[in-house]
Scaffold this motif. Structure first.
Motif, PDB file in Angstrom:
ATOM      1  N   UNK A 265     -15.278  -1.587  -4.737  1.00 15.79           N
ATOM      2  CA  UNK A 265     -14.584  -0.591  -3.449  1.00 15.79           C
ATOM      3  C   UNK A 265     -14.687  -0.943  -2.101  1.00 15.79           C
ATOM      4  N   UNK A 266     -15.906  -1.675  -1.975  1.00 18.78           N
ATOM      5  CA  UNK A 266     -16.100  -1.957  -0.387  1.00 18.78           C
ATOM      6  C   UNK A 266     -15.679  -3.309  -0.008  1.00 18.78           C
ATOM      7  N   UNK A 267     -14.611  -3.993  -0.782  1.00 13.65           N
ATOM      8  CA  UNK A 267     -13.903  -5.283  -0.215  1.00 13.65           C
ATOM      9  C   UNK A 267     -13.370  -4.711   1.209  1.00 13.65           C
ATOM     10  N   UNK A 268     -13.218  -5.710   1.661  1.00 10.68           N
ATOM     11  CA  UNK A 268     -12.619  -5.614   3.161  1.00 10.68           C
ATOM     12  C   UNK A 268     -11.286  -4.982   3.191  1.00 10.68           C
ATOM     13  N   UNK A 269     -10.440  -5.491   2.273  1.00 13.39           N
ATOM     14  CA  UNK A 269      -8.989  -4.966   2.221  1.00 13.39           C
ATOM     15  C   UNK A 269      -8.876  -3.378   1.511  1.00 13.39           C
ATOM     16  N   UNK A 270      -9.781  -3.169   0.658  1.00 16.73           N
ATOM     17  CA  UNK A 270      -9.775  -1.822   0.227  1.00 16.73           C
ATOM     18  C   UNK A 270     -10.084  -0.920   1.063  1.00 16.73           C
ATOM     19  N   UNK A 271     -11.177  -1.221   1.980  1.00 13.66           N
ATOM     20  CA  UNK A 271     -12.000  -0.338   3.072  1.00 13.66           C
ATOM     21  C   UNK A 271     -10.574  -0.136   3.944  1.00 13.66           C
ATOM     22  N   UNK A 272      -9.928  -1.132   4.511  1.00 14.27           N
ATOM     23  CA  UNK A 272      -8.907  -0.719   5.844  1.00 14.27           C
ATOM     24  C   UNK A 272      -7.635  -0.159   4.991  1.00 14.27           C
ATOM     25  N   UNK A 273      -7.081  -0.864   3.935  1.00  9.98           N
ATOM     26  CA  UNK A 273      -5.971  -0.122   3.507  1.00  9.98           C
ATOM     27  C   UNK A 273      -5.973   1.079   3.042  1.00  9.98           C
TER      28      UNK A 273
ATOM     29  N   UNK B 243      -9.150   3.161   2.177  1.00 13.95           N
ATOM     30  CA  UNK B 243     -10.138   4.203   2.837  1.00 13.95           C
ATOM     31  C   UNK B 243      -9.900   4.557   4.130  1.00 13.95           C
ATOM     32  N   UNK B 244      -9.661   3.673   5.171  1.00 11.26           N
ATOM     33  CA  UNK B 244      -9.301   3.888   6.426  1.00 11.26           C
ATOM     34  C   UNK B 244      -7.891   4.390   6.476  1.00 11.26           C
ATOM     35  N   UNK B 245      -6.694   4.056   6.101  1.00 12.23           N
ATOM     36  CA  UNK B 245      -5.436   4.379   6.325  1.00 12.23           C
ATOM     37  C   UNK B 245      -4.714   5.138   5.335  1.00 12.23           C
ATOM     38  N   UNK B 246      -5.401   4.998   4.056  1.00 17.81           N
ATOM     39  CA  UNK B 246      -4.682   5.828   3.007  1.00 17.81           C
ATOM     40  C   UNK B 246      -3.237   5.233   2.512  1.00 17.81           C
ATOM     41  N   UNK B 247      -3.182   3.861   2.766  1.00 14.21           N
ATOM     42  CA  UNK B 247      -1.947   3.484   2.340  1.00 14.21           C
ATOM     43  C   UNK B 247      -1.663   3.042   0.973  1.00 14.21           C
ATOM     44  N   UNK B 248      -2.689   2.419   0.290  1.00 14.12           N
ATOM     45  CA  UNK B 248      -2.362   1.978  -0.971  1.00 14.12           C
ATOM     46  C   UNK B 248      -3.486   2.524  -2.122  1.00 14.12           C
TER      47      UNK B 248
ATOM     48  N   UNK C 192      -2.712 -12.429  -2.164  1.00 17.65           N
ATOM     49  CA  UNK C 192      -3.309 -11.191  -1.989  1.00 17.65           C
ATOM     50  C   UNK C 192      -2.046 -10.104  -2.279  1.00 17.65           C
ATOM     51  N   UNK C 193      -2.468  -9.119  -3.120  1.00 17.44           N
ATOM     52  CA  UNK C 193      -1.212  -8.194  -3.654  1.00 17.44           C
ATOM     53  C   UNK C 193      -1.703  -6.942  -3.692  1.00 17.44           C
ATOM     54  N   UNK C 194      -0.544  -6.024  -3.214  1.00 14.86           N
ATOM     55  CA  UNK C 194      -0.946  -4.562  -2.903  1.00 14.86           C
ATOM     56  C   UNK C 194       0.390  -3.967  -3.040  1.00 14.86           C
ATOM     57  N   UNK C 195       0.121  -2.477  -2.942  1.00 13.90           N
ATOM     58  CA  UNK C 195       1.324  -1.627  -3.117  1.00 13.90           C
ATOM     59  C   UNK C 195       1.357  -0.648  -1.759  1.00 13.90           C
ATOM     60  N   UNK C 196       2.595  -0.197  -1.554  1.00 12.43           N
ATOM     61  CA  UNK C 196       2.514   0.747  -0.445  1.00 12.43           C
ATOM     62  C   UNK C 196       4.028   1.707  -0.807  1.00 12.43           C
TER      63      UNK C 196
ATOM     64  N   UNK D 160       5.224   0.265   4.608  1.00 10.03           N
ATOM     65  CA  UNK D 160       5.577  -1.253   4.160  1.00 10.03           C
ATOM     66  C   UNK D 160       4.935  -2.230   5.355  1.00 10.03           C
ATOM     67  N   UNK D 161       5.742  -1.924   6.369  1.00  7.17           N
ATOM     68  CA  UNK D 161       5.580  -2.789   7.651  1.00  7.17           C
ATOM     69  C   UNK D 161       3.904  -2.708   7.962  1.00  7.17           C
ATOM     70  N   UNK D 162       3.683  -1.507   8.097  1.00  3.72           N
ATOM     71  CA  UNK D 162       2.152  -1.384   8.565  1.00  3.72           C
ATOM     72  C   UNK D 162       1.273  -2.095   7.701  1.00  3.72           C
ATOM     73  N   UNK D 163       1.623  -1.797   6.450  1.00  2.60           N
ATOM     74  CA  UNK D 163       0.386  -2.520   5.422  1.00  2.60           C
ATOM     75  C   UNK D 163       0.475  -4.016   5.702  1.00  2.60           C
ATOM     76  N   UNK D 164       1.428  -4.710   5.945  1.00  2.00           N
ATOM     77  CA  UNK D 164       1.649  -6.167   5.990  1.00  2.00           C
ATOM     78  C   UNK D 164       1.032  -6.439   7.324  1.00  2.00           C
TER      79      UNK D 164
END
Length: 409
Positions: free
Chosen positions: A269-277, A279-284, A302-306, A311-315
């Motif tokens: 759960x503390x991976x860089x992208x999980x922390x940002x997308x 935990x920090x922004x609540x996007x995915x 790298x794969x994710x959802x939003x 969409x554009x913000x997550x990219x």
């Protein structure tokens, strides 16, 4: 105890590891043949063959095959990948001979009954439809198709419905000859039974079969231009994947890229992208970074959802995080913490004797040896911040990555 490798006269190899404090035997048969070994007229046949191995042999019908392991409380299964086919069984060790005899029979003596093939084609069509309802899997396969354009690494392992319904028993029999190649089949065992007993059983049921000495021929994929594809779908979410070709399995930088992918979007759960997308922004809900390697190439993605709004913000966030890693090395303190985390995950993964057994077969076919956990941990210890930085510069530049987006209509 270390791994033991035994070579039989007909080219089959046995990979053995004794497991203590268990009453379960895990046995697998791995063939160095997968969906990339199909030609353009055979797409989906590797997967059909995997299914048909359970449908009857010269001695036993499908009912016996499906019940013999299950009725003693065990399980039997199989899978097809881009470069491998594997069938395996797990059961109480008292019934180890039953499993070895049955796996040998279905591996070497399957007859692929026409009537069973017609039924199984319907099952596979349903599997394809089920998969089509899962955009998280579909987008990865479509990304493969575009990255490895006009190459068998890019074709869907399941095949497509129009091809599947046309295949005949002769098609399956002809493709099956690719499995039985001298030196390209491994039996792997992990459990409490002693090596001499396992070797005796394997020789009894496997060694009389003769194999042709054919050279395994695989063509390396061509380079392609990067792409940026937006596809309208009927999904509720946006699904996004970005990535590029990466190192093959023999590259010395392979372990370091696995480590980098784990830092970015591994299971923690503390991976860089999980922390940002998340935990920090609540996007995915979830994000994953993956590196898959093959005999002559690899793929990092790298794969994710939003939702549509983000969409554009997550990219933008993902690309920003990649550029940060490229421009600013991870601190020594963070680096050592990530190392400890990655090694801990690998050590925990080896607690699965079934997973270890499957790894043994794959590793012996790929590297002509079995990669020990100690060797991998040593390779991780040798990675330094500069090595990781150089790989980040080489792999993570978003300007050199391709992107595929599923966007709801």
């Amino acid at each position: 105890m270390s791994f033991i490798i035994e070579n039989f006269n007909n080219g089959i190899r046995l990979a053995y590891k004794k497991a203590l404090n268990t009453r379960i035997s895990h046995i697998g048969i791995t063939f160095n043949t997968g969906s990339r070994d199909e030609n353009k007229n055979q797409i989906g046949l590797a997967h059909i063959l995997e299914h048909m191995l359970f449908k009857g042999t010269k001695k036993h019908n499908w009912n016996y095959i499906l019940n013999s392991i299950e009725m003693v409380g065990g399980e039997m299964n199989a899978f097809t990948t881009k470069e491998k086919t594997c069938i395996y069984a797990s059961l109480i060790c008292d019934k180890t001979q039953l499993a070895i005899e049955l796996l040998a029979d279905i591996s070497l003596n399957s007859v692929f009954p026409e009537i069973e093939l017609e039924k199984e084609k319907k099952v596979i069509v349903d599997e394809i439809d089920m998969y089509a309802d899962n955009p998280e899997e579909m987008i990865v396969d479509e990304f493969y198709e575009n990255i490895f354009n006009n190459h068998s690494l890019g074709t869907n392992i399941l095949g497509n419905k129009s091809n599947i319904v046309k295949y005949t028993r002769n098609d399956v029999v002809n493709f099956a000859t690719k499995l039985f190649n001298y030196g390209q089949m491994v039996i792997s065992y992990c459990g409490p039974i002693e090596i001499e007993e396992i070797k005796k059983l394997c020789k009894k049921y496997f060694e009389n079969h003769k194999f042709e000495k054919n050279v395994l021929q695989r063509t390396k994929p061509n380079e392609i231009k990067t792409f940026n594809i937006l596809k309208k779908t009927q999904n509720h979410q946006c699904h996004i994947i970005i990535g590029k070709k990466a190192y093959d399995m023999f590259d010395k930088k392979r372990t370091a890229l696995m480590f980098l992918a784990n830092i970015l979007g591994g299971p923690a759960l503390n991976s860089i992208l999980n922390i940002t997308l998340r935990e920090k922004y609540g996007i995915t809900y979830g994000v994953e970074a993956a590196y898959n390697y093959f005999s002559d190439t690899g793929l990092f993605y790298i794969q994710w959802t939003s939702d549509i709004v983000n969409l554009e913000k997550s990219i933008k966030i993902v690309k920003s995080e990649l550029l940060k890693i490229i421009s600013k090395p991870i601190t020594e303190k963070q680096f050592e913490q990530y190392k400890t985390q990655f090694k801990g995950q690998l050590i925990m993964a080896e607690e699965s004797n079934q997973g270890l057994m499957i790894m043994m077969g794959r590793s012996l076919l790929d590297f002509n040896d079995i990669e020990t956990l100690d060797k991998v941990l040593s390779e991780i210890d040798e990675i330094n911040t500069q090595t990781l930085q150089n790989i980040a510069i080489e792999i993570l530049n978003p300007d050199n990555m391709s992107m595929l987006v599923y966007k709801p209509e």
